[in-house]
Design a protein around this motif. Structure first.
Motif: not given
Length: 347
Positions: A47-51, A54-60
């Motif tokens: 899914g990666g960044r831009g999903d 879940f992944n975008d939350a980790a990025t934040a």
């Protein structure tokens, strides 16, 4: 739609991350670990960044740590068809370059985190959504997803007019079973007779269950055609397709992990995103980075709950905030979960 097979790197050049490391970690290979100002590293799951989830939350969480501590962190995308050995090499390369902590975003990283942590004992590793690793330098960042999903079920039961709601899981695995179990119990405890239609997109993550909006859209279309007027998806990037289908048919969608009402990529559908069952992946990532920064790395199981504020419901949609019946039911359910009178199932 963004190709999830693309190898994208945030914060450092791709060539740097492709450095080949020795097969055996040692104290000398770990000399850069924990370097001041280096930052943390995220290794994304499918899914990666831009999903928008879940992944975008980790990025934040990573971005918050960068801003507060002056870090220059990095994040690396997965590749299609990669093996556990590929994941191990990725984590070991990041540790060797001095990133600390190094976090695998998703339960698929469990074998890789276990192997890399053993080779780099001075580096703190984290893994989101897995609690099977017992090591002195690993933090298992896990959540009571079933509690937030129970609240989502309460909302769905109160919002449905057809007395049929839907659950769409990305992959048929125990983690996603927790979402369904909580949701189904919340629905049934709130309004007897409401039917819960359930579907899993794939049996394995490699088949695209967490990364295929088209699969999510098709599943939601089927449930809506069968009468569902509220659909809840725990499916990562695939959930975008569920939300798209709900908006097209003017029924309610319930988002997951992040407050999807606020996500820019979903802005044209947001009026149909009644709420989102959130888990604070951003907070888990940030808190682990802060503990390393403060010289007191957190390790072992770190589980967030409704009582700790680590899971809950988003209230951005005015239709959710202004509905007194829904608000009262959610508040009652929250109190019951917190005081133990409501025991939420996990399977």
């Amino acid at each position: 739609m963004r190709r999830v097979s693309r190898l994208a790197v945030a914060g450092v050049a791709t060539a740097t991350l492709a450095v080949t490391m020795s097969a055996c970690g040692s104290s000398s290979s770990e000399s850069a670990a924990g370097g001041k100002g280096k930052g943390l590293a995220l290794a994304y799951d499918v899914g990666g960044r831009g999903d928008q989830s879940f992944n975008d939350a980790a990025t934040a969480g990573m971005e918050k740590a960068d801003k507060e501590f002056g870090y220059k962190s990095t994040a690396v995308e997965p590749q299609d068809g990669e093996s556990d050995a590929d994941k191990v090499q990725r984590l070991e390369t990041l540790a060797k370059q001095g990133y600390n902590p190094v976090i695998g975003v998703g339960f698929a990283y469990a074998p890789a985190v276990k192997a890399a942590a053993a080779k780099f004992p001075k580096t703190t590793f984290g893994i989101v959504d897995d609690n099977t690793i017992k090591a002195k330098n690993v933090a298992d960042l896990v959540f009571h997803e079933e509690q937030a999903s129970y609240l989502a079920g309460v909302v769905a039961a109160k919002a449905t007019k057809s007395n049929t709601v839907g659950f769409i899981g990305g992959v048929d695995v125990p983690l996603i079973h927790k979402f369904e179990a909580g949701f189904r119990q919340g629905v049934q405890d709130t309004k007897k007779g409401v039917k819960v239609k359930s579907q899993y997109l794939t049996q394995t993550a490699a088949e695209g269950g967490f990364s295929s909006p088209d699969k999510g859209e098709n599943a939601a279309e089927g449930q809506i055609d069968a009468g569902a007027d509220v659909v809840y998806a725990a499916a990562g990037l695939s959930g975008q397709g569920v939300i798209k289908a709900a908006a097209a048919h003017k029924v309610w969608a319930i988002g997951v992990d992040s407050d999807q009402y606020k996500q820019a990529a979903l802005a044209k559908y947001k009026q149909y995103i009644l709420t989102s069952a959130m888990k604070d992946v951003a907070g888990a990532v940030y808190n682990l980075a802060k503990s390393v920064h403060d010289g007191k790395p957190r390790t072992g199981e770190v589980r967030a709950s409704l009582a700790s504020g680590g899971v809950g419901l988003a209230d951005s949609n005015p239709a959710f905030k202004s509905n007194a019946d829904i608000q009262a039911a959610v508040k009652k359910a929250e109190e019951g979960i917190k005081n133990g009178t409501i025991k939420v199932k996990t399977s």
